[in-house]
Design an enzyme around this catalytic site. Structure first.
Site, PDB file in Angstrom:
ATOM      1  N   VAL A   1      -3.998 -31.744  46.137  1.00  0.00           N
ATOM      2  CA  VAL A   1      -3.163 -31.989  47.302  1.00  0.00           C
ATOM      3  C   VAL A   1      -4.070 -32.145  48.515  1.00  0.00           C
ATOM      4  O   VAL A   1      -4.962 -31.326  48.741  1.00  0.00           O
ATOM      5  CB  VAL A   1      -2.179 -30.827  47.537  1.00  0.00           C
ATOM      6  CG1 VAL A   1      -1.306 -31.106  48.751  1.00  0.00           C
ATOM      7  CG2 VAL A   1      -1.317 -30.584  46.308  1.00  0.00           C
ATOM      8  N   CYS A   2      -3.857 -33.213  49.254  1.00  0.00           N
ATOM      9  CA  CYS A   2      -4.594 -33.442  50.494  1.00  0.00           C
ATOM     10  C   CYS A   2      -6.109 -33.424  50.224  1.00  0.00           C
ATOM     11  O   CYS A   2      -6.589 -34.082  49.313  1.00  0.00           O
ATOM     12  CB  CYS A   2      -4.182 -32.406  51.528  1.00  0.00           C
ATOM     13  SG  CYS A   2      -4.595 -32.831  53.236  1.00  0.00           S
ATOM     14  N   VAL A   3      -6.877 -32.623  50.982  1.00  0.00           N
ATOM     15  CA  VAL A   3      -8.330 -32.626  50.822  1.00  0.00           C
ATOM     16  C   VAL A   3      -8.784 -31.858  49.588  1.00  0.00           C
ATOM     17  O   VAL A   3      -9.991 -31.732  49.350  1.00  0.00           O
ATOM     18  CB  VAL A   3      -9.032 -32.075  52.084  1.00  0.00           C
ATOM     19  CG1 VAL A   3      -8.745 -32.965  53.280  1.00  0.00           C
ATOM     20  CG2 VAL A   3      -8.606 -30.643  52.373  1.00  0.00           C
TER      21      VAL A   3
END
Length: 330
Positions: A117-119
């Site tokens: 998720v995300c970074v």
């Protein structure tokens, strides 16, 4: 009715983004209520120890288990959230703690599918799990991901990308879209759509939708119009004329047009076209259906009408959109 057991493990570590951790459990918790097969998702938060973990938001979270305690369990889905630090120039830098990277690599070896998720994509990349794969991350760190890991084909645009058994998601709130996509993969699109409605996410965003896009429609405050929106989606392949919609809402044509303009900032005809385009986008991304079949199933009637709508709404053609955003399984 049998219960299918699916262990979802979310990796916890110091500084982790809070929504990355709390968003997916909220989505998976609704699967049991919405699925006819009573899906048995078990979501656990795993950390190095059982000590509280302080998230990037400053909120402390208690792990359910440790990484070592998971050694004897079969993991269905590993969710790797991200963490960042901001320097004195307000530049964002993803964190990839070597200990976390090692644990993720270890857990991924016995997991059916791995997601970030995300970074969190930077952690997967550091673990070598994205080598040779197309992946996405938050737009603000995409260039750094590409620079640091040349073996990864970084695409900063999509909400999420699936490459076989590895999924990567974009911005923080995209954890909801990614979780819905995982549920759709397990239990079908109808279950995921019902969950999206429960979360007041009217339309589940397709994977290829740009993370820079804005919603095509505002949310109505009128239950009658919200019901009509769902009616449109359920019957997207039907004619859906102004008269049809007005009859379904039990109001006149002019009154319906006034309500749409006041509450949604558009006309019923324009709204139906935007809904057809959204559904067509998803089918172009996730199926091999011909343009003729997509046009017919989404209510466009002809390929020419489909093409004109895509040019008008997305400034591209269905063929080019599919080439750009086709996710596929492999």
């Amino acid at each position: 009715m049998s219960t299918v057991s699916r262990l979802i493990v979310i990796v916890l570590f110091h500084g982790v983004d809070l929504l990355d951790v709390t968003g997916p459990p909220e989505v998976f918790s609704l699967a049991r209520r919405e699925s006819e097969e009573a899906a048995g998702y078990e979501v656990v938060l795993a950390a190095e120890t059982m000590d509280p973990v302080t998230t990037g938001a400053g909120v402390r979270v208690l792990p359910d288990t440790t990484f070592d305690d998971l050694s004897a369990r079969s993991i269905d889905t590993l969710i790797v959230p991200g963490a960042v630090e901001v320097d004195h120039r307000r530049r964002v830098h993803p964190l990839t703690d070597p200990g976390v990277v090692a644990r993720v690599k270890q857990l991924a070896g016995r997991t059916r599918r791995v997601t970030s998720v995300c970074v969190g994509a930077h952690i997967l990349a550091a673990a070598g799990l994205l080598d040779g794969k197309r992946a996405t991350t938050h737009w603000s760190t995409a260039q750094q991901l590409a620079d640091d890991y040349p073996a990864v084909e970084v695409d900063a645009d999509p909400i999420f990308i699936r490459q076989s058994d590895v999924w990567t998601g974009a911005g923080i709130s995209a954890c909801l879209d990614l979780s819905l996509a995982l549920i759709a993969d397990d239990l079908g699109e109808s279950v995921a759509l019902n969950i999206a409605r429960q979360l007041v996410m009217y339309l589940k965003r397709p994977s290829g939708q740009s993370q820079f896009s804005v919603p095509l429609e505002r949310v109505s405050m009128t239950r009658r119009i919200e019901d009509l929106r769902h009616h449109i989606l359920r019957n997207i392949g039907e004619p859906l004329t102004l008269a049809d919609l007005a009859a379904h809402a039990h109001i006149g044509d002019r009154q319906l047009t006034r309500i749409f303009k006041a509450e949604l900032g558009t006309t019923p005809h324009a709204y139906v076209e935007s809904a057809r385009v959204e559904v067509a986008r998803g089918r172009l991304e996730s199926t091999d259906a011909t343009l003729e079949r997509v046009a017919a199933s989404c209510g466009f009637g002809t390929v020419d009408t489909l093409v004109r709508a895509f040019r008008r709404r997305l400034d591209t053609t269905p063929t080019e959109y599919r080439r750009r955003f086709r996710t596929g399984g492999a």
